[in-house]
Structure formats: structure tokens, C-alpha cells
Design an enzyme around this catalytic site. Structure first.
Site, PDB file in Angstrom:
ATOM      1  N   GLY A 150      -6.025   5.645  -1.116  1.00 20.94           N
ATOM      2  CA  GLY A 150      -5.268   4.422  -1.477  1.00 20.94           C
ATOM      3  C   GLY A 150      -4.199   3.797  -0.994  1.00 20.94           C
ATOM      4  O   GLY A 150      -4.665   3.816   0.305  1.00 20.94           O
ATOM      5  N   CYS A 151      -3.413   2.941  -1.671  1.00 23.84           N
ATOM      6  CA  CYS A 151      -1.915   2.416  -0.881  1.00 23.84           C
ATOM      7  C   CYS A 151      -0.684   2.941  -0.692  1.00 23.84           C
ATOM      8  O   CYS A 151      -0.616   3.235   1.035  1.00 23.84           O
ATOM      9  CB  CYS A 151      -1.854   1.389  -1.676  1.00 23.84           C
ATOM     10  SG  CYS A 151      -1.006   1.691  -3.748  1.00 23.84           S
TER      11      CYS A 151
END
Length: 339
Positions: A150-151
Site C-alpha cells: 500500500g501507499c
């Protein structure tokens, strides 16, 4: 020239899916052959920016039909949804790159504790490769299931990996103060991302219980070669901008920290990573917006090491790194379609 491989976008209505399609449209070795969504619409109706760029209608998920047209499937689905369909695709020989968190944790009980849902694909969880090329580049090409990071996790892990790998900081008490643009919450309407709620406001959320915490701990422990677990205190914040992640990370060095030496360490660690830019200036989210770059710098302040790490949450934090993974699986140059 070889025939392009077919790719399926499963869950094509979201922001990350839109970015993924835009990248793949300029990929010389890939054709977007299938798009699925619960919304029975054309892609250019869901994403008007794709008008005259792709002629494809969304269809319901069907593993057999996907396997007929695509060798690779990107799952841009909510958490807990991917594990329900990934096995059916893999059984049919389709390689899967999952953009959700369903395969990022290696312990099913930890997944259930943090996501509140039993993990139903033990085999997939055991065989998945964590898709952060900067750390696991050698394992990705042979994988059949990629757990796309994920980010928040990418910005945090990339920011800390050189220090934990070299054993230069204490493994506990690491503080990650991170900010995200509103697109990180997804496209589905929610009260806290409604414009009057989030505009001109800065707020923390999921304090002490954000689901990315065990993922960051796990991957940094792996990156350091095992041993005592790495434990972080991770606090996310929502900021009123469309896109971007900015993480300010605080760590205690085990010896004397020299700023110049740390910069050189980071440059050496990421020398073969085309999408990590180790800079000497203070980075900003606008520097990496709409790119697949993660910008990192390091400072030493009052005996502590500060790492500043930022990236575009929809590209380097989702769609862009997914294409990096695809390139490695295809044996193509890692940066294909990403510059």
C-alpha cells in the site's frame, strides 16, 4: 514483435484501477483485455478521461472468461474481497497481482486480529510474495501471487529499510507521522471524505490501530534479516489534497549519526532501484505527484534520525508499483511504461 499479454482489471471502477489502466495503455507488451465491475458500464463512462483511449465494457467477474483472455489479473478490490476470487484465477493459470491487503501479512491470525475477518486462503497467504521490488526484486519474477504494498507502507518501509537492514537504529520506538491525500480513502463516498468535512481540515485517524502497522513491522523485520521484531508507532492523518503521501519518521540511532554518511548509505542501498530518489533537499508531495517515484531524504536533529519520505499514493503507492511487479514477472525492464 511478440503478441502483447492480456491483463484483466478486476474491480475497475476505483481510482487505483483508473491509474493502472492509464499506465497499461502505454505498455508495449500488455493489452487490457478484461475489466470487471459491479457497475455494468463502459470504462470510459466510469472514467471519462479514458474516452477514445480504450474501447472496453465492464462485465461481471467470471474466472473462466478471464483465463481465456488474460494471463495476468490485477485485483483492485476492497480488503477481504480478493481472497474470495484469487484462488479461482490461480487454479486456471492466471497470475495475480493483488492491490488489497489480503495477502500482505504472513500470519492468518494477525490478519484476522487487524481486519476482523477470517482469512480463507491459507495456501495463497503462504505462497504470496510481497511486491515491493526495492526489497524483494529477486523473488517477484517467479511468483504467481503478488501482494502489492500500500501507499503508507511503501513510503514508510522505503524510508526505514536502509537503517534497519544495516542495524543502525533501535528496533522499537520508531515513530511514523504520515499524511495522505483524500484519494487514499478510495472512491466510494464516506462521511469523513465528504468535501465539507475534510476541506480546510487536518485530522488524525485510526490512532494506535491502523491496519498498516503490522505490515510495516513485518516487512521491516524481514528486511533486517529477522531477529527481534521491528515495532513502529504509526499515526496516519487525512489532509485536504487529492493525492500524495508524506511520512516524517523519527528513529534513535545506535551510534553517532552523521547526515552526509546516511545520505550516502541511502544512495548505495537504492542504487539499483530506478524509482527511489534520494535527495538532499526537503521533498514535497508535488515533486512526486503523478509519478512512480518515492523521494527520500535524511536529517540528524538533536541526536535523532529524521527520514522524510513522500510518494504518489495512487501510482508508486498502488498502480505504478503493480506495473513494476508485472514487468519483473514478464522479464521486461522494470521501468517499462512508468517514465
Amino acid at each position: 514483435m511478440a503478441e502483447p499479454v492480456g491483463a484483466a482489471i478486476v474491480g475497475a471502477s476505483g481510482y487505483a484501477a483508473r491509474e493502472l489502466i492509464q499506465i497499461l495503455l502505454r505498455h508495449p507488451g500488455v493489452k487490457v483485455a478484461v475489466a470487471t465491475s459491479r457497475q455494468d458500464e463502459r470504462l470510459d463512462a466510469l472514467h471519462p478521461g479514458l474516452t477514445k483511449r480504450i474501447d472496453l465494457a465492464c462485465e461481471p467477474f467470471d474466472a473462466d472468461r478471464i483465463a481465456e483472455r488474460a494471463g495476468y489479473a490485477f485485483l483492485a478490490l476492497p480488503h477481504t474481497a480478493s481472497m474470495a476470487i484469487a484462488p479461482s484465477l490461480r487454479e486456471r493459470g492466471v497470475k495475480v497481482i493483488d492491490l488489497s491487503a489480503d495477502y500482505r501479512l504472513d500470519d492468518a491470525q494477525v490478519y484476522e486480529d487487524w481486519y476482523g475477518h477470517e482469512h480463507t486462503d491459507a495456501e495463497g497467504l503462504n505462497s504470496a510474495v510481497y511486491g515491493l521490488p526495492e526489497l524483494f526484486r529477486q523473488k517477484i519474477p517467479s511468483a504467481t501471487l503478488i501482494a502489492n504494498p500500500g501507499c503508507y507502507t511503501s513510503a514508510s518501509i522505503l524510508g526505514l529499510a536502509p537503517l534497519v537492514a544495516e542495524g543502525l537504529i533501535e528496533r522499537t520506538g520508531i515513530v511514523i507521522d504520515a499524511k495522505s491525500g483524500v484519494s487514499g480513502a478510495g472512491r466510494s463516498p464516506k462521511l469523513n471524505t465528504h468535501f465539507p468535512e475534510c476541506n480546510e481540515s487536518l485530522s488524525a485517524y485510526s490512532v494506535g490501530r491502523h491496519r498498516h502497522t503490522p505490515e510495516i513491522d513485518q516487512i521491516l523485520t524481514t528486511a533486517s534479516g529477522g531477529g527481534d521484531p521491528v515495532e513502529v508507532i504509526f499515526t496516519p492523518h487525512l489532509v485536504p489534497m487529492d493525492r500524495g503521501i508524506f511520512a516524517t519518521i523519527y528513529a534513535k540511532p545506535l551510534g553517532t549519526a552523521v547526515e552526509h554518511d546516511l545520505i550516502e548509505l541511502y544512495r548505495s542501498f537504492y542504487a539499483d532501484s530506478p524509482f527511489v530518489r534520494v535527495v538532499t533537499h526537503l521533498p514535497a508531495t508535488k515533486d512526486s505527484a503523478y509519478t512512480n517515484f518515492c523521494d527520500i531524504t535524511v536529517r540528524v536533529v538533536r541526536g535523532r534520525i529524521l527520514i522524510l519520505s513522500c510518494l504518489d499514493n495512487l501510482i508508486k503507492g498502488a498502480a505504478g508499483v503493480a506495473v513494476q511487479n508485472l514487468n519483473l514477472m514478464l522479464g521486461a525492464p522494470e521501468a517499462t511504461a512508468l517514465f
